[in-house]
Design a protein around this motif. Sequence first.
Motif, PDB file in Angstrom:
ATOM      1  N   ARG A  78       0.818  -1.211   0.000  1.00 35.75           N
ATOM      2  CA  ARG A  78       0.000   0.000   0.000  1.00 35.75           C
ATOM      3  C   ARG A  78       0.850   1.259   0.000  1.00 35.75           C
ATOM      4  O   ARG A  78       0.440   2.297  -0.491  1.00 35.75           O
ATOM      5  CB  ARG A  78      -0.902  -0.038   1.232  1.00 35.75           C
ATOM      6  CG  ARG A  78      -1.847   1.103   1.361  1.00 35.75           C
ATOM      7  CD  ARG A  78      -3.177   0.808   0.706  1.00 35.75           C
ATOM      8  NE  ARG A  78      -3.938   2.022   0.544  1.00 35.75           N
ATOM      9  CZ  ARG A  78      -4.710   2.559   1.473  1.00 35.75           C
ATOM     10  NH1 ARG A  78      -4.830   1.952   2.635  1.00 35.75           N
ATOM     11  NH2 ARG A  78      -5.349   3.672   1.249  1.00 35.75           N
ATOM     12  N   GLY A  79       2.078   1.189   0.557  1.00 34.44           N
ATOM     13  CA  GLY A  79       2.970   2.343   0.602  1.00 34.44           C
ATOM     14  C   GLY A  79       2.882   3.107   1.904  1.00 34.44           C
ATOM     15  O   GLY A  79       3.357   4.240   1.985  1.00 34.44           O
ATOM     16  N   LYS A  80       2.317   2.502   2.937  1.00 39.24           N
ATOM     17  CA  LYS A  80       2.131   3.205   4.207  1.00 39.24           C
ATOM     18  C   LYS A  80       3.431   3.419   4.963  1.00 39.24           C
ATOM     19  O   LYS A  80       3.468   4.202   5.910  1.00 39.24           O
ATOM     20  CB  LYS A  80       1.152   2.449   5.089  1.00 39.24           C
ATOM     21  CG  LYS A  80      -0.261   2.535   4.584  1.00 39.24           C
ATOM     22  CD  LYS A  80      -1.206   1.985   5.589  1.00 39.24           C
ATOM     23  CE  LYS A  80      -2.435   2.866   5.597  1.00 39.24           C
ATOM     24  NZ  LYS A  80      -3.295   2.589   6.723  1.00 39.24           N
ATOM     25  N   HIS A  81       4.495   2.747   4.581  1.00 40.81           N
ATOM     26  CA  HIS A  81       5.775   2.917   5.257  1.00 40.81           C
ATOM     27  C   HIS A  81       6.544   4.132   4.740  1.00 40.81           C
ATOM     28  O   HIS A  81       7.535   4.528   5.329  1.00 40.81           O
ATOM     29  CB  HIS A  81       6.630   1.655   5.071  1.00 40.81           C
ATOM     30  CG  HIS A  81       7.027   1.424   3.655  1.00 40.81           C
ATOM     31  ND1 HIS A  81       6.115   1.078   2.682  1.00 40.81           N
ATOM     32  CD2 HIS A  81       8.226   1.519   3.038  1.00 40.81           C
ATOM     33  CE1 HIS A  81       6.752   0.951   1.530  1.00 40.81           C
ATOM     34  NE2 HIS A  81       8.026   1.221   1.721  1.00 40.81           N
ATOM     35  N   ARG A  82       6.066   4.735   3.675  1.00 38.24           N
ATOM     36  CA  ARG A  82       6.761   5.868   3.054  1.00 38.24           C
ATOM     37  C   ARG A  82       6.300   7.188   3.664  1.00 38.24           C
ATOM     38  O   ARG A  82       5.132   7.352   4.002  1.00 38.24           O
ATOM     39  CB  ARG A  82       6.463   5.888   1.554  1.00 38.24           C
ATOM     40  CG  ARG A  82       6.928   4.631   0.830  1.00 38.24           C
ATOM     41  CD  ARG A  82       6.477   4.670  -0.593  1.00 38.24           C
ATOM     42  NE  ARG A  82       7.236   5.640  -1.322  1.00 38.24           N
ATOM     43  CZ  ARG A  82       7.939   5.394  -2.403  1.00 38.24           C
ATOM     44  NH1 ARG A  82       7.951   4.188  -2.900  1.00 38.24           N
ATOM     45  NH2 ARG A  82       8.611   6.336  -3.011  1.00 38.24           N
ATOM     46  N   PRO A  83       7.204   8.153   3.775  1.00 38.49           N
ATOM     47  CA  PRO A  83       6.794   9.455   4.324  1.00 38.49           C
ATOM     48  C   PRO A  83       5.872  10.233   3.386  1.00 38.49           C
ATOM     49  O   PRO A  83       5.094  11.065   3.839  1.00 38.49           O
ATOM     50  CB  PRO A  83       8.109  10.198   4.542  1.00 38.49           C
ATOM     51  CG  PRO A  83       9.114   9.489   3.722  1.00 38.49           C
ATOM     52  CD  PRO A  83       8.638   8.079   3.563  1.00 38.49           C
ATOM     53  N   GLU A  84       5.920   9.937   2.095  1.00 40.09           N
ATOM     54  CA  GLU A  84       5.075  10.654   1.142  1.00 40.09           C
ATOM     55  C   GLU A  84       3.800   9.881   0.805  1.00 40.09           C
ATOM     56  O   GLU A  84       3.224  10.062  -0.276  1.00 40.09           O
ATOM     57  CB  GLU A  84       5.849  10.978  -0.141  1.00 40.09           C
ATOM     58  CG  GLU A  84       6.313   9.768  -0.934  1.00 40.09           C
ATOM     59  CD  GLU A  84       7.703   9.299  -0.556  1.00 40.09           C
ATOM     60  OE1 GLU A  84       8.196   8.411  -1.255  1.00 40.09           O
ATOM     61  OE2 GLU A  84       8.285   9.789   0.404  1.00 40.09           O
ATOM     62  N   PHE A  85       3.328   9.031   1.733  1.00 43.00           N
ATOM     63  CA  PHE A  85       2.124   8.239   1.512  1.00 43.00           C
ATOM     64  C   PHE A  85       0.926   9.156   1.256  1.00 43.00           C
ATOM     65  O   PHE A  85       0.679  10.113   1.974  1.00 43.00           O
ATOM     66  CB  PHE A  85       1.840   7.363   2.734  1.00 43.00           C
ATOM     67  CG  PHE A  85       0.507   6.682   2.687  1.00 43.00           C
ATOM     68  CD1 PHE A  85       0.248   5.674   1.774  1.00 43.00           C
ATOM     69  CD2 PHE A  85      -0.501   7.052   3.555  1.00 43.00           C
ATOM     70  CE1 PHE A  85      -0.977   5.037   1.737  1.00 43.00           C
ATOM     71  CE2 PHE A  85      -1.735   6.423   3.528  1.00 43.00           C
ATOM     72  CZ  PHE A  85      -1.973   5.417   2.618  1.00 43.00           C
ATOM     73  N   THR A  86       0.216   8.844   0.185  1.00 43.76           N
ATOM     74  CA  THR A  86      -1.009   9.556  -0.158  1.00 43.76           C
ATOM     75  C   THR A  86      -2.108   8.504  -0.303  1.00 43.76           C
ATOM     76  O   THR A  86      -1.967   7.579  -1.097  1.00 43.76           O
ATOM     77  CB  THR A  86      -0.837  10.339  -1.475  1.00 43.76           C
ATOM     78  OG1 THR A  86       0.344  11.141  -1.365  1.00 43.76           O
ATOM     79  CG2 THR A  86      -2.026  11.220  -1.743  1.00 43.76           C
ATOM     80  N   PRO A  87      -3.213   8.614   0.451  1.00 40.21           N
ATOM     81  CA  PRO A  87      -4.208   7.535   0.464  1.00 40.21           C
ATOM     82  C   PRO A  87      -4.881   7.264  -0.872  1.00 40.21           C
ATOM     83  O   PRO A  87      -5.262   6.134  -1.149  1.00 40.21           O
ATOM     84  CB  PRO A  87      -5.245   8.014   1.481  1.00 40.21           C
ATOM     85  CG  PRO A  87      -4.592   9.077   2.260  1.00 40.21           C
ATOM     86  CD  PRO A  87      -3.528   9.661   1.402  1.00 40.21           C
ATOM     87  N   ASN A  88      -5.024   8.282  -1.710  1.00 38.61           N
ATOM     88  CA  ASN A  88      -5.753   8.088  -2.966  1.00 38.61           C
ATOM     89  C   ASN A  88      -4.841   7.820  -4.154  1.00 38.61           C
ATOM     90  O   ASN A  88      -5.300   7.815  -5.282  1.00 38.61           O
ATOM     91  CB  ASN A  88      -6.634   9.308  -3.260  1.00 38.61           C
ATOM     92  CG  ASN A  88      -5.815  10.574  -3.441  1.00 38.61           C
ATOM     93  OD1 ASN A  88      -4.749  10.713  -2.861  1.00 38.61           O
ATOM     94  ND2 ASN A  88      -6.322  11.500  -4.229  1.00 38.61           N
ATOM     95  N   VAL A  89      -3.547   7.567  -3.895  1.00 41.50           N
ATOM     96  CA  VAL A  89      -2.583   7.308  -4.967  1.00 41.50           C
ATOM     97  C   VAL A  89      -1.912   5.974  -4.704  1.00 41.50           C
ATOM     98  O   VAL A  89      -1.607   5.632  -3.559  1.00 41.50           O
ATOM     99  CB  VAL A  89      -1.517   8.430  -5.037  1.00 41.50           C
ATOM    100  CG1 VAL A  89      -0.478   8.122  -6.092  1.00 41.50           C
ATOM    101  CG2 VAL A  89      -2.177   9.758  -5.315  1.00 41.50           C
ATOM    102  N   ASP A  90      -1.679   5.220  -5.766  1.00 46.21           N
ATOM    103  CA  ASP A  90      -1.006   3.935  -5.661  1.00 46.21           C
ATOM    104  C   ASP A  90       0.500   4.191  -5.530  1.00 46.21           C
ATOM    105  O   ASP A  90       1.206   4.304  -6.513  1.00 46.21           O
ATOM    106  CB  ASP A  90      -1.322   3.098  -6.895  1.00 46.21           C
ATOM    107  CG  ASP A  90      -0.727   1.707  -6.808  1.00 46.21           C
ATOM    108  OD1 ASP A  90      -0.403   1.278  -5.689  1.00 46.21           O
ATOM    109  OD2 ASP A  90      -0.592   1.060  -7.855  1.00 46.21           O
TER     110      ASP A  90
END
Length: 141
Positions: free
Chosen positions: A37-49
């Motif tokens: 999902r990318g939740k470990h990244r500081p630039e996580f955006t919920p509506n972007v893959d």
Amino acid sequence: MSTFMANCATIERKWYVIDAANKPLGRTAVKAADILRGKHRPEFTPNVDCGEFVIIINADKAILTGKKAEQKFYRHHSGYIGGLKSVDYKTLMATRPEFAMELAVKGMLPHNTLGDKAFTRLHVYAGENHEQAAQKPIVID
């Protein structure tokens, strides 16, 4: 100061390897779902893959805690009358451990197009060998 919003053009995807040997199936699936999902990244955006690729090895050596091996069932229906099929997880882990791990990870991803796209980046193997050595994956404990 403006808020940074990630998009597909700015995301650089990496490959990660998770070893599931002697670890609970659910804990491994949570770790994989967060990376997909990318939740470990500081630039996580919920509506972007903005997730990355995950390789899970030794899925056949993952453990189920408690009495889940006997009490938990995987059920699916064919759509016809009397078409309910059920398999206990002990049998599923013995015959198709990759499928059991994929089911656990898929259930932890969002049930929409973002989750479907993230699920395509998951690679599960029953043994230690995997085919993605050329991508130089990063090993996660």
